[in-house]
Design an enzyme around this catalytic site. Structure first.
Site, PDB file in Angstrom:
ATOM      1  N   ALA A 184      47.360  -0.634  26.820  1.00  0.00           N
ATOM      2  CA  ALA A 184      48.848   0.007  26.843  1.00  0.00           C
ATOM      3  C   ALA A 184      48.660   1.395  26.962  1.00  0.00           C
ATOM      4  O   ALA A 184      47.897   2.131  26.106  1.00  0.00           O
ATOM      5  CB  ALA A 184      49.845  -0.642  26.154  1.00  0.00           C
TER       6      ALA A 184
ATOM      7  N   GLU B 296      44.142  -7.820  27.265  1.00  0.00           N
ATOM      8  CA  GLU B 296      45.279  -8.910  27.313  1.00  0.00           C
ATOM      9  C   GLU B 296      45.499  -9.491  28.753  1.00  0.00           C
ATOM     10  O   GLU B 296      45.703 -10.561  29.130  1.00  0.00           O
ATOM     11  CB  GLU B 296      46.446  -8.445  26.632  1.00  0.00           C
ATOM     12  CG  GLU B 296      46.141  -8.319  25.138  1.00  0.00           C
ATOM     13  CD  GLU B 296      47.358  -7.751  24.443  1.00  0.00           C
ATOM     14  OE1 GLU B 296      47.484  -6.592  24.507  1.00  0.00           O
ATOM     15  OE2 GLU B 296      47.880  -8.429  23.490  1.00  0.00           O
TER      16      GLU B 296
ATOM     17  N   GLU C  75      44.136  -2.701  18.415  1.00  0.00           N
ATOM     18  CA  GLU C  75      45.498  -2.195  18.272  1.00  0.00           C
ATOM     19  C   GLU C  75      45.504  -1.807  16.561  1.00  0.00           C
ATOM     20  O   GLU C  75      46.320  -1.391  16.214  1.00  0.00           O
ATOM     21  CB  GLU C  75      46.506  -3.389  18.658  1.00  0.00           C
ATOM     22  CG  GLU C  75      46.650  -3.282  19.958  1.00  0.00           C
ATOM     23  CD  GLU C  75      45.664  -4.216  20.845  1.00  0.00           C
ATOM     24  OE1 GLU C  75      44.709  -4.600  20.468  1.00  0.00           O
ATOM     25  OE2 GLU C  75      45.923  -4.613  22.041  1.00  0.00           O
TER      26      GLU C  75
ATOM     27  N   GLY D 294      45.786  -3.722  25.626  1.00  0.00           N
ATOM     28  CA  GLY D 294      46.501  -4.407  26.730  1.00  0.00           C
ATOM     29  C   GLY D 294      45.693  -4.829  28.009  1.00  0.00           C
ATOM     30  O   GLY D 294      45.948  -5.727  28.702  1.00  0.00           O
TER      31      GLY D 294
HETATM   32  N1  3HC Z   1      47.198   5.116  26.147  1.00  0.00           N
HETATM   33  C1  3HC Z   1      47.405   6.427  26.476  1.00  0.00           C
HETATM   34  N2  3HC Z   1      46.535   7.622  26.555  1.00  0.00           N
HETATM   35  C2  3HC Z   1      45.051   6.977  26.290  1.00  0.00           C
HETATM   36  C3  3HC Z   1      44.922   5.872  25.953  1.00  0.00           C
HETATM   37  C4  3HC Z   1      45.794   4.808  26.118  1.00  0.00           C
HETATM   38  N3  3HC Z   1      45.434   3.471  25.608  1.00  0.00           N
HETATM   39  N4  3HC Z   1      43.410   5.840  25.921  1.00  0.00           N
HETATM   40  C5  3HC Z   1      42.978   7.022  26.233  1.00  0.00           C
HETATM   41  N5  3HC Z   1      43.887   7.903  26.086  1.00  0.00           N
HETATM   42  C6  3HC Z   1      44.158   9.126  26.802  1.00  0.00           C
HETATM   43  C7  3HC Z   1      43.538  10.272  25.507  1.00  0.00           C
HETATM   44  O1  3HC Z   1      44.636  10.583  24.888  1.00  0.00           O
HETATM   45  C8  3HC Z   1      42.800  11.177  26.289  1.00  0.00           C
HETATM   46  O2  3HC Z   1      43.850  12.246  26.768  1.00  0.00           O
HETATM   47  P1  3HC Z   1      43.542  13.634  26.975  1.00  0.00           P
HETATM   48  O3  3HC Z   1      42.593  13.653  28.077  1.00  0.00           O
HETATM   49  O4  3HC Z   1      44.882  14.228  27.484  1.00  0.00           O
HETATM   50  O5  3HC Z   1      43.196  14.045  25.708  1.00  0.00           O
HETATM   51  C9  3HC Z   1      42.266  10.592  27.625  1.00  0.00           C
HETATM   52  O6  3HC Z   1      43.107   9.457  27.847  1.00  0.00           O
HETATM   53  C10 3HC Z   1      40.671  10.162  27.640  1.00  0.00           C
HETATM   54  O7  3HC Z   1      40.656   9.668  26.404  1.00  0.00           O
HETATM   55  P2  3HC Z   1      39.289  10.029  25.529  1.00  0.00           P
HETATM   56  O8  3HC Z   1      38.949  11.338  25.233  1.00  0.00           O
HETATM   57  O9  3HC Z   1      39.174   8.981  24.297  1.00  0.00           O
HETATM   58  O10 3HC Z   1      38.240   9.322  26.490  1.00  0.00           O
HETATM   59  P3  3HC Z   1      36.836   8.651  26.204  1.00  0.00           P
HETATM   60  O11 3HC Z   1      36.262   8.324  27.367  1.00  0.00           O
HETATM   61  O12 3HC Z   1      35.915   9.068  25.084  1.00  0.00           O
HETATM   62  O13 3HC Z   1      37.249   7.045  25.571  1.00  0.00           O
HETATM   63  C11 3HC Z   1      38.696   4.962  25.392  1.00  0.00           C
HETATM   64  C12 3HC Z   1      38.000   6.030  26.262  1.00  0.00           C
HETATM   65  C13 3HC Z   1      37.623   4.272  24.732  1.00  0.00           C
HETATM   66  C14 3HC Z   1      39.493   4.147  26.130  1.00  0.00           C
HETATM   67  C15 3HC Z   1      39.474   5.715  24.280  1.00  0.00           C
HETATM   68  O14 3HC Z   1      40.304   6.720  24.603  1.00  0.00           O
HETATM   69  C16 3HC Z   1      40.170   4.507  23.413  1.00  0.00           C
HETATM   70  O15 3HC Z   1      39.698   3.846  22.578  1.00  0.00           O
HETATM   71  N6  3HC Z   1      41.643   4.711  23.816  1.00  0.00           N
HETATM   72  C17 3HC Z   1      42.379   3.608  23.083  1.00  0.00           C
HETATM   73  C18 3HC Z   1      42.273   2.348  23.150  1.00  0.00           C
HETATM   74  C19 3HC Z   1      43.287   1.636  22.634  1.00  0.00           C
HETATM   75  O16 3HC Z   1      43.572   1.670  21.455  1.00  0.00           O
HETATM   76  N7  3HC Z   1      43.932   0.680  23.325  1.00  0.00           N
HETATM   77  C20 3HC Z   1      44.826  -0.327  22.815  1.00  0.00           C
HETATM   78  C21 3HC Z   1      46.273   0.405  23.005  1.00  0.00           C
HETATM   79  S1  3HC Z   1      47.601  -0.170  22.313  1.00  0.00           S
HETATM   80  C22 3HC Z   1      48.011  -1.722  23.227  1.00  0.00           C
HETATM   81  O17 3HC Z   1      47.330  -2.053  24.103  1.00  0.00           O
HETATM   82  C23 3HC Z   1      49.349  -2.596  22.953  1.00  0.00           C
HETATM   83  C24 3HC Z   1      49.154  -3.798  23.260  1.00  0.00           C
HETATM   84  O18 3HC Z   1      48.539  -4.760  22.586  1.00  0.00           O
HETATM   85  C25 3HC Z   1      50.495  -4.253  23.804  1.00  0.00           C
END
Ligand code: 3HC
Length: 686
Positions: A59, A101, A121, A98
Site C-alpha cells: 500500500a 495481499e 506491516e 498490500g
Molecule cells: N509506500 C509509499 N512509498 C514507498 C513505499 C510504500 N509502500 N515503499 C517504498 N516507498 C518509497 C520510499 O519512501 C522511497 O521514496 P523516495 O525515493 O522518495 O525516498 C522509494 O519508494 C524507494 O524506496 P527505498 O529507497 O526503500 O527502495 P529500496 O529499493 O531500497 O527498497 C522496498 C524497496 C523493499 C519496497 C522498501 O522501500 C520497503 O520496505 N518499503 C516498505 C514496504 C512495506 O512496509 N510495505 C507495507 C506497506 S503497508 C501495507 O501494505 C498496508 C496493507 O496491509 C493494507
C-alpha cells in the site's frame, strides 16, 4: 498500468515507480482493468505482474495520513478474488504488504527464483489490512502465517514454495505465468478466501500469545494475533475485525512514529540545495588511522561492505590487538552461519595493517580515528597531506574537536570532511557526516553514498561543539544532573526514561560511555562556557575514580562488569551534595523526568535548526533514533515536539525559564515562531 493482450490472456503490468505502491491511481486503474476483463468474453485468464524491478512494495504508506480515496485496497483485493476469470500473480523481486495481499487474492501464484515476500506491516506498527490476516493462515497454516506477520521478515521463493505460498518457481517468469494462466482457464477457480480454516488455528494462536507475552508484545503484534484468532468460516466476519483493528493501529502514536522513521531514513539521504549532477566518487580503498577500539570497529564495518582496508598505527601492540579483534569478529560471523568461510577469507585478504602513513598513498578515503587531541590530529593530517593522493578524501572521526581547525592542517581543506561513527562502529547504524566550512559539496554526496554502501544511514551536520547528537545529549544530561540534586536518584531517572522508550537510561549510558569522557568535556566547557554550569554531582563521582563500567563502578556498581547494581554510597553522595548546597530535595515524578529530558532535547534541537547545523528536523530525529537509542515508535525528539504541540512546548519552556536554573531553558525563538504560526516541525521536513 499497462495492459498487454497475449491472445486470450490479459497481462496487467503494475506501473507505479519506484516500488509499484498501490496508491489511489493504481487501485482505480486495476479495478477498471479487472471489471473490463471480467466483462470481456475474449479474455479467458489474467496475469498480474510488476513493471520494473519488483512486484510491489505494498500500500502507499504516504496516503495513510490523508483522507481515504476509493477504491480502498481491501475492497479491490476482494473484487480481484471474486473475478470470474482466473488470475495469476507473477511475482518477481519484492512483493510486500498490500502487494502480497493482492497476490494472495489471486487464484495462483508463480515466482521468480529471486522473489522475496513479506507482510512487514508490523514494522510500521500496523497489521496487514487488506485481508492478509485472513488469507495467509488459510493458505499456509496459522503458525507459519503468524510467524511471517509477527516478525515482518521476508521469505525467499524456495521457502514460499515449501510453505505453499506460491505454486511454482520459474526462471522465465513472463512465459511461465502465461502458461499457468492458460492452464488455469480450464480448471476450477481456487479462491484463498474460500479455503477452510487452518487446522492449527487454535494451537498456533495460543502458542503465539504465550511466546510473545514472555517478551514484550507490541500493540500491532497483539492485534495481529487477535485478528487471526477471530478467523471464521465466514470470511467477511474475520475481515471486519481486521479492518477495525487496522484503523485503530493507524491512529496510534507508535504507528505514526514508525512511519515517520520509515520516511525519515530515506529523506535524510537527500541533501537540500545540491545539484543531482554532482559526480559520484567511487570509493574502493579506505585507510583507517588508529587501530584502537573505534578504528577497529570502523575497519570491520568497511571489510563487511567488501572494501579494501589499510589500518595504520604506530604501536605494535595496538596493531596486533586490532588484527586479532577483526579476525575474531569476522570468524564469529562464519561460526554463526551469517557468512561462509570463503567470504571471510576474502575479507581477511582485503585487510592490510601497516606502521607508517606512507601506506595511505593509494587509498580513496582516509578515516582518522586517533586520540581526541588537536596536536595529535595536527600531526596526522599534516602527514596525510604528504602521503595521500591530492584527490583522496580526508575524514576525521572527531566527536568534539573543531573540524574547521583540523581542515586547516592540510593545503586543500575542501577535501576534509567529518565522519563521526558511533561505538561499536561495526554495529551502530548512524554516521554523522560533518560538513566543514570548506568541505566540497561533492564530498557530502560521496560520504552519504559511502554511508549507504557500508550499511549505515548518514546524517549531515554542520560544525559545532558536539555536532547534532552530542550537543543535544549535553542538554539532556544537564537536566538529568540537576534533577539528581533536586531529589531524583539515578535508578529512578533511568527507569523512567527506559520505560518511556530510551534503550538505556542516561546514567547507565554515561557509565557505559565512560564517566571520565563526560568529565573531560565538562572541564573544557567550564572554561569555554562558564555561564552554563553543570551540577557538580557527576564530577564528585569521577573524583572517586568511578568512571563507569570500565572501572567496575560509576553511578552504579558493576560486580560482573556489565550488570548495573544500585549503590547506597551514590545515594549518600547525591543527598549529601544537595545538603551541602542547601538544595531542598523534593519528590520528582516520572512524568517530570520524562518531560524535562524531552523538552531539553527539543529546545536544543530547535536551536540547532535555527543555526543551520541540521538541515531539517528529520535529521535530528534520525540521529536520535539511530545513534542514541531513542525508541523508533517514539519517532525522535522533534516528532515528539509535534505530538505535544508546539504552543504547549513553548509555554512549558517559558515556565521552566522562570524556575530554578532557568537560564538553561531560554526557549528557542524558532519554537515560538512555529507555534504562533500554527506550524509544526514536520512542515520544515519537506
Ligand atoms: N509506500 C509509499 N512509498 C514507498 C513505499 C510504500 N509502500 N515503499 C517504498 N516507498 C518509497 C520510499 O519512501 C522511497 O521514496 P523516495 O525515493 O522518495 O525516498 C522509494 O519508494 C524507494 O524506496 P527505498 O529507497 O526503500 O527502495 P529500496 O529499493 O531500497 O527498497 C522496498 C524497496 C523493499 C519496497 C522498501 O522501500 C520497503 O520496505 N518499503 C516498505 C514496504 C512495506 O512496509 N510495505 C507495507 C506497506 S503497508 C501495507 O501494505 C498496508 C496493507 O496491509 C493494507
Amino acid at each position: 498500468m499497462q495492459l498487454n493482450y497475449h491472445q486470450d490472456i490479459l497481462e496487467i503490468v503494475l506501473d507505479n515507480p519506484p516500488v509499484n505502491a498501490l496508491g489511489a491511481a493504481s487501485r482505480r486503474q486495476l479495478l477498471e482493468a479487472l471489471d473490463s476483463a471480467d466483462a470481456n468474453s475474449c479474455v479467458s485468464a489474467i496475469v498480474i505482474r510488476g513493471g520494473g524491478a519488483l512486484f510491489s512494495g505494498g500500500a502507499d504508506i504516504s496516503e495513510f495520513d490523508k483522507p481515504w480515496l476509493e477504491p480502498g485496497l481491501p475492497g479491490l483485493v476482494d473484487r480481484l478474488e471474486r473475478c470470474s476469470k482466473p488470475v495469476v500473480a507473477a511475482i518477481h523481486g519484492i512483493c510486500y504488504g498490500g502487494g502480497l495481499e493482492l497476490a494472495l487474492a489471486c487464484h495462483r501464484r508463480i515466482a521468480s527464483p529471486a522473489a522475496r515476500m513479506a507482510l512487514p506491516e508490523v514494522l510500521l506498527g500496523l497489521l496487514p489490512g487488506a485481508g492478509g490476516t485472513q488469507r495467509l493462515p488459510r493458505l499456509i497454516g496459522a503458525r507459519a502465517a503468524l510467524k511471517m506477520m509477527l516478525d515482518g521478515a521476508p521469505v525467499d521463493a524456495s521457502t514460499a514454495l515449501a510453505l505453499g505460498l506460491v505454486d511454482l518457481i520459474a526462471g522465465d517468469l513472463a512465459v511461465a505465468a502465461l502458461e499457468m494462466a492458460r492452464q488455469a482457464a480450464t480448471d476450477q477457480i481456487r479462491r484463498t478466501g474460500d479455503l477452510p480454516l487452518p487446522k492449527d488455528l487454535r494451537e498456533a494462536v495460543l502458542d503465539a500469545r504465550e511466546n510473545l507475552s514472555k517478551r514484550s508484545l507490541s500493540p500491532a503484534q497483539a492485534y495481529i494475533i487477535d485478528s487471526v484468532a477471530v478467523m471464521d468460516e465466514l470470511f467477511s466476519a474475520g475481515q471486519a475485525v481486521e479492518a477495525r483493528l487496522f484503523t485503530t493501529l493507524l491512529a496510534t502514536e507508535a504507528s505514526r512514529g514508525l512511519r515517520h522513521a520509515f520516511f525519515g531514513e530515506r529523506k535524510v539521504a537527500r541533501i537540500p540545495g545540491l545539484s543531482k549532477e554532482i559526480n559520484q566518487r567511487d570509493i574502493k580503498r579506505v585507510g583507517v588511522v588508529g587501530g584502537g577500539v573505534m578504528g577497529t570497529g570502523i575497519a570491520i564495518a568497511l571489510l563487511n561492505a567488501g572494501l579494501d582496508v589499510t589500518i595504520v598505527d604506530l604501536q605494535p601492540e595496538v596493531r596486533a590487538k586490532a588484527e586479532s579483534t577483526i579476525r575474531t569478529t569476522i570468524q564469529r560471523d562464519v561460526n554463526k552461519g551469517r557468512i561462509d568461510q570463503r567470504i571471510a577469507d576474502a575479507r581477511f585478504a582485503a585487510l592490510c595493517i601497516a606502521d607508517d602513513l606512507s601506506a595511505m598513498s593509494r587509498v580513496d578515503l582516509v578515516i582518522e580515528a586517533v586520540f581526541e587531541d588537536i596536536e595529535v590530529k595536527k600531526k596526522v593530517f599534516t602527514a596525510l597531506d604528504q602521503h595521500t593522493r591530492p584527490d583522496a578524501i580526508l575524514a576525521s572521526n572527531t566527536s568534539t574537536l573543531d573540524l574547521d581547525v583540523i581542515a586547516a592542517f592540510v593545503k586543500n581543506p575542501s577535501r576534509v570532511i567529518g565522519l563521526h561513527f558511533f561505538s561499536p562502529a561495526n554495529i551502530m547504524k548512524l554516521l554523522e557526516v560533518v560538513r566543514g566550512r570548506e568541505t566540497a559539496p561533492e564530498l557530502l554526496v560521496a560520504a552519504m553514498a559511502f554511508a549507504k554502501r557500508i550499511g549505515k544511514v548518514g546524517v549531515i551536520s554542520g560544525v559545532c561543539d558536539g555536532f547534532i547528537g552530542n550537543r543535544i545529549f549535553e542538554e539532556y544530561l544537564r537536566q538529568v544532573y540537576f534533577m539528581l540534586e533536586e531529589g531524583a536518584l539515578p535508578q529512578q531517572i533511568d527507569a523512567a526514561m527506559e520505560k518511556w522508550g530510551m534503550a538505556m537510561g542516561p546514567c547507565r549510558t554515561m557509565d557505559l560511555a565512560g564517566q571520565d569522557i563526560g568529565w573531560a568535556i565538562r572541564k573544557r566547557r567550564a572554561v569555554q562556557n562558564p555561564e552554563r554550569p553543570y551540577s557538580g554531582i557527576p564530577d564528585r563521582i569521577c573524583e572517586l575514580g568511578r568512571f563507569g563500567q570500565k572501572s567496575g563502578k560509576g553511578f552504579y556498581l558493576y560486580p560482573d562488569g556489565r550488570t548495573a547494581q544500585v549503590d547506597p554510597e551514590i545515594e549518600q553522595l547525591i543527598v549529601g551534595y544537595s545538603d551541602e548546597f542547601g538544595i531542598e530535595r523534593r519528590e520528582i515524578s516520572d512524568e517530570e523526568i520524562i518531560s524535562r529530558c524531552l523538552l531539553a532535547m527539543i529546545n536544543e534541537g530547535a536551536k540547532i535548526l535555527e543555526e543551520g547545523i541540521a538541515y531539517r528536523p528529520i535529521d535530528i530525529d534520525m540521529t536520535y533514533l539511530l545513534g542514541y537509542g531513542f525508541a523508533r515508535e517514539r519517532g525522535g525528539p522533534m516528532f515528539q515536539a509535534d505530538q505535544i504541540g508546539l504552543p504547549s512546548v513553548f509555554e512549558q519552556l517559558n515556565a521552566l525559564a522562570q524556575g530554578r536554573n532557568g537560564w538553561a531553558w531560554t526557549p528557542s525563538p524558532l519554537i515560538g515562531r512555529l507555534a504562533a504560526g500554527g506550524e509544526s516541525f514536520e512542515s520544515l521536513n519537506q
